[in-house]
Enzyme design. Structure first.
Site, PDB file in Angstrom:
ATOM      1  N   ASP A  83       0.865  -1.174   0.000  1.00 16.00           N
ATOM      2  CA  ASP A  83       0.000   0.000   0.000  1.00 16.00           C
ATOM      3  C   ASP A  83       0.906   1.230   0.000  1.00 16.00           C
ATOM      4  O   ASP A  83       1.579   1.515   1.004  1.00 16.00           O
ATOM      5  CB  ASP A  83      -0.908  -0.001   1.232  1.00 16.00           C
ATOM      6  CG  ASP A  83      -1.909   1.152   1.201  1.00 16.00           C
ATOM      7  OD1 ASP A  83      -1.664   2.152   0.476  1.00 16.00           O
ATOM      8  OD2 ASP A  83      -2.931   1.062   1.900  1.00 16.00           O
ATOM      9  N   ASN A 128       2.416   5.618 -11.637  1.00 16.43           N
ATOM     10  CA  ASN A 128       1.084   5.474 -12.242  1.00 16.43           C
ATOM     11  C   ASN A 128      -0.026   5.280 -11.206  1.00 16.43           C
ATOM     12  O   ASN A 128      -1.146   5.721 -11.444  1.00 16.43           O
ATOM     13  CB  ASN A 128       1.109   4.281 -13.207  1.00 16.43           C
ATOM     14  CG  ASN A 128      -0.287   3.865 -13.619  1.00 16.43           C
ATOM     15  OD1 ASN A 128      -0.936   4.522 -14.422  1.00 16.43           O
ATOM     16  ND2 ASN A 128      -0.767   2.764 -13.036  1.00 16.43           N
ATOM     17  N   TYR A 168      -9.015  15.780  -6.582  1.00 14.04           N
ATOM     18  CA  TYR A 168      -8.352  14.910  -7.576  1.00 14.04           C
ATOM     19  C   TYR A 168      -7.636  15.795  -8.596  1.00 14.04           C
ATOM     20  O   TYR A 168      -6.452  15.595  -8.880  1.00 14.04           O
ATOM     21  CB  TYR A 168      -9.387  14.025  -8.275  1.00 14.04           C
ATOM     22  CG  TYR A 168      -8.817  13.278  -9.460  1.00 14.04           C
ATOM     23  CD1 TYR A 168      -7.951  12.202  -9.280  1.00 14.04           C
ATOM     24  CD2 TYR A 168      -9.128  13.661 -10.773  1.00 14.04           C
ATOM     25  CE1 TYR A 168      -7.405  11.532 -10.371  1.00 14.04           C
ATOM     26  CE2 TYR A 168      -8.594  12.993 -11.863  1.00 14.04           C
ATOM     27  CZ  TYR A 168      -7.733  11.931 -11.653  1.00 14.04           C
ATOM     28  OH  TYR A 168      -7.184  11.272 -12.731  1.00 14.04           O
ATOM     29  N   ALA A 181      -6.694  18.848  -8.278  1.00 14.43           N
ATOM     30  CA  ALA A 181      -5.595  19.567  -7.622  1.00 14.43           C
ATOM     31  C   ALA A 181      -4.389  18.652  -7.419  1.00 14.43           C
ATOM     32  O   ALA A 181      -3.237  19.081  -7.577  1.00 14.43           O
ATOM     33  CB  ALA A 181      -6.068  20.126  -6.285  1.00 14.43           C
ATOM     34  N   LYS A 237      -3.481  16.182  -9.309  1.00 17.63           N
ATOM     35  CA  LYS A 237      -2.809  15.983 -10.600  1.00 17.63           C
ATOM     36  C   LYS A 237      -2.109  17.266 -11.049  1.00 17.63           C
ATOM     37  O   LYS A 237      -1.045  17.206 -11.679  1.00 17.63           O
ATOM     38  CB  LYS A 237      -3.812  15.504 -11.647  1.00 17.63           C
ATOM     39  CG  LYS A 237      -4.392  14.110 -11.352  1.00 17.63           C
ATOM     40  CD  LYS A 237      -3.311  13.051 -11.253  1.00 17.63           C
ATOM     41  CE  LYS A 237      -3.874  11.641 -11.229  1.00 17.63           C
ATOM     42  NZ  LYS A 237      -2.838  10.613 -11.089  1.00 17.63           N
TER      43      LYS A 237
HETATM   44  N1  LIG Z   1      -8.553   5.773 -16.527  1.00 26.40           N
HETATM   45  C1  LIG Z   1      -8.733   7.064 -16.644  1.00 26.40           C
HETATM   46  O1  LIG Z   1      -9.752   7.517 -17.157  1.00 26.40           O
HETATM   47  C2  LIG Z   1      -7.657   8.016 -16.165  1.00 26.40           C
HETATM   48  C3  LIG Z   1      -7.708   9.336 -16.633  1.00 26.40           C
HETATM   49  C4  LIG Z   1      -6.725  10.207 -16.209  1.00 26.40           C
HETATM   50  C5  LIG Z   1      -5.748   9.799 -15.347  1.00 26.40           C
HETATM   51  N2  LIG Z   1      -5.721   8.507 -14.913  1.00 26.40           N
HETATM   52  C6  LIG Z   1      -4.637   8.126 -14.000  1.00 26.40           C
HETATM   53  O2  LIG Z   1      -4.023   6.953 -14.491  1.00 26.40           O
HETATM   54  C7  LIG Z   1      -3.463   6.231 -13.409  1.00 26.40           C
HETATM   55  C8  LIG Z   1      -3.863   4.765 -13.526  1.00 26.40           C
HETATM   56  O3  LIG Z   1      -5.249   4.664 -13.312  1.00 26.40           O
HETATM   57  P1  LIG Z   1      -6.214   3.631 -14.061  1.00 26.40           P
HETATM   58  O4  LIG Z   1      -7.188   4.424 -14.799  1.00 26.40           O
HETATM   59  O5  LIG Z   1      -5.435   2.596 -14.760  1.00 26.40           O
HETATM   60  O6  LIG Z   1      -7.016   3.061 -12.803  1.00 26.40           O
HETATM   61  P2  LIG Z   1      -7.030   1.649 -12.060  1.00 26.40           P
HETATM   62  O7  LIG Z   1      -7.388   0.572 -13.003  1.00 26.40           O
HETATM   63  O8  LIG Z   1      -7.918   1.895 -10.866  1.00 26.40           O
HETATM   64  O9  LIG Z   1      -5.522   1.484 -11.608  1.00 26.40           O
HETATM   65  C9  LIG Z   1      -4.965   2.070 -10.457  1.00 26.40           C
HETATM   66  C10 LIG Z   1      -3.979   1.086  -9.869  1.00 26.40           C
HETATM   67  O10 LIG Z   1      -3.364   1.666  -8.715  1.00 26.40           O
HETATM   68  C11 LIG Z   1      -3.321   0.697  -7.689  1.00 26.40           C
HETATM   69  N3  LIG Z   1      -3.452   1.345  -6.389  1.00 26.40           N
HETATM   70  C12 LIG Z   1      -4.534   2.021  -5.928  1.00 26.40           C
HETATM   71  N4  LIG Z   1      -4.319   2.409  -4.663  1.00 26.40           N
HETATM   72  C13 LIG Z   1      -3.090   1.952  -4.326  1.00 26.40           C
HETATM   73  C14 LIG Z   1      -2.324   2.019  -3.140  1.00 26.40           C
HETATM   74  N5  LIG Z   1      -2.784   2.645  -2.043  1.00 26.40           N
HETATM   75  N6  LIG Z   1      -1.101   1.442  -3.121  1.00 26.40           N
HETATM   76  C15 LIG Z   1      -0.638   0.792  -4.229  1.00 26.40           C
HETATM   77  N7  LIG Z   1      -1.313   0.702  -5.380  1.00 26.40           N
HETATM   78  C16 LIG Z   1      -2.534   1.283  -5.413  1.00 26.40           C
HETATM   79  C17 LIG Z   1      -4.509  -0.226  -7.936  1.00 26.40           C
HETATM   80  O11 LIG Z   1      -4.244  -1.553  -7.514  1.00 26.40           O
HETATM   81  P3  LIG Z   1      -4.699  -2.084  -6.048  1.00 26.40           P
HETATM   82  O12 LIG Z   1      -6.127  -1.686  -5.878  1.00 26.40           O
HETATM   83  O13 LIG Z   1      -4.476  -3.546  -6.138  1.00 26.40           O
HETATM   84  O14 LIG Z   1      -3.775  -1.412  -5.094  1.00 26.40           O
HETATM   85  C18 LIG Z   1      -4.669  -0.207  -9.443  1.00 26.40           C
HETATM   86  O15 LIG Z   1      -4.051  -1.305 -10.060  1.00 26.40           O
HETATM   87  C19 LIG Z   1      -3.930   6.927 -12.146  1.00 26.40           C
HETATM   88  O16 LIG Z   1      -2.922   7.782 -11.656  1.00 26.40           O
HETATM   89  C20 LIG Z   1      -5.117   7.746 -12.615  1.00 26.40           C
HETATM   90  O17 LIG Z   1      -5.360   8.878 -11.820  1.00 26.40           O
HETATM   91  C21 LIG Z   1      -6.653   7.618 -15.300  1.00 26.40           C
END
Ligand SMILES: NC(=O)c1ccc[n+]([C@@H]2O[C@H](COP(=O)([O-])OP(=O)(O)OC[C@H]3O[C@@H](n4cnc5c(N)ncnc54)[C@H](OP(=O)(O)O)[C@@H]3O)[C@@H](O)[C@H]2O)c1
Length: 254
Positions: A64, A91, A155, A157, A159
């Site tokens: 975590d 990420n 959120y 802020a 980023k």
């Molecule tokens: N998808 C979008 O639309 C979008 C748009 C803009 C930006 N982003 C950014 O892209 C990045 C990846 O997001 P995603 O969209 O691929 O979402 P996601 O599928 O929810 O992936 C986020 C990952 O982070 C891990 N995570 C969450 N909390 C954690 C913690 N406390 N410690 C360690 N790992 C943790 C999660 O795994 P566990 O739950 O197993 O820990 C998950 O695999 C993020 O920074 C997000 O803000 C996404």
């Protein structure tokens, strides 16, 4: 689909956080397919295991990242296994709906611990290794790192802060030949909306609304983000630093 030049990252050690789903899973696989040793980090070991399926050069570490000591342990684990770290992909991150009249200190702390503090501590722990090899950091921001987002202002802020850390670290580390860039994805298929606590019906409504507002009229696929992350980290692109590349089907232009 991975479009990386063949084995471009051979001999490189890459740490990818949030590698158990979405953009992080694709990113771990893109680097592995291009020859890297990858350490994928997340809380759910079963999700990380799925990421490694068919990719023997992806190892995992369950942690975590909101725990203050986790970041150093992640980097120590990569160095113990392979003797170095060349690339850090910050990420892991979370979205949180938090209208101002529901904003709490705990809500802000939890979000910022993952979206700002953890990337900072991971960068801190990896920088001695990155300096040795002229390495690179890629931070994952969002379209909403540079656009307002009502009802999820913290959120946005968080980023925005990550984008400013990107530019500041780029200048701080440039004398050492370490490059720092960011990719700012728009709405992309992943577990993010579910992880934010939305119901299946709400997830579907948000997806449809987003697709309608995106000029290219669809949400992104994780590989469409992962390939740009690899591009910014690539040893063949050694003169780009401090940049935030928005990959969002044109959403930031609207
Ligand atoms: N998808 C979008 O639309 C979008 C748009 C803009 C930006 N982003 C950014 O892209 C990045 C990846 O997001 P995603 O969209 O691929 O979402 P996601 O599928 O929810 O992936 C986020 C990952 O982070 C891990 N995570 C969450 N909390 C954690 C913690 N406390 N410690 C360690 N790992 C943790 C999660 O795994 P566990 O739950 O197993 O820990 C998950 O695999 C993020 O920074 C997000 O803000 C996404």
């Amino acid at each position: 689909m991975n479009t990386r030049p063949h084995q471009e990252f051979t001999g490189k050690v890459v740490v990818v956080t949030g590698a158990g789903s979405g953009i992080g899973r694709s990113t771990a696989r893109v680097f592995a397919q291009a020859g890297a040793q990858v350490l994928g980090v997340g809380r759910r070991q079963h999700a990380l295991d799925e990421t490694t399926t068919g990719h023997p050069t992806i190892s995992t570490y369950a942690a975590d990242l909101r725990e203050p000591e986790a970041s150093q342990l992640v980097i120590d684990t990569a160095v113990d296994r392979w003797g170095k770290v060349d690339i850090l992909v910050n990420n892991a991150g979370a979205t949180r709906m938090m209208p101002l009249d529901q904003t709490t200190a705990t809500g802000i702390d939890e979000l910022f611990a993952l979206n700002i503090t953890a990337p900072s501590l991971l960068a801190h722990a990896s920088v001695p290794h990155l300096r040795r090899n002229g390495g690179a950091i890629v931070n994952i921001s969002s379209t909403f790192g540079h656009r307002p987002l009502p009802h999820a202002a913290h959120y946005a802020a968080s980023k925005a802060a990550l984008e400013q850390l990107t530019r500041s670290w780029a200048l701080e580390l440039a004398p050492d030949g370490v490059r720092v860039n960011a990719v700012a994805p728009g709405p992309t298929e992943s577990e993010a909306l579910t992880a934010a606590g939305l119901s299946d019906a709400d997830v579907e409504a948000v997806k449809q609304d987003e697709a309608a507002r995106i000029p290219l009229r669809r949400r992104g696929e994780p590989d469409e983000i992962a390939n740009w992350i690899a591009q910014l980290a690539s040893p063949s692109h050694t003169w780009i630093t401090g940049q935030v590349l928005t990959v969002d089907g044109g959403l930031a232009l609207t």
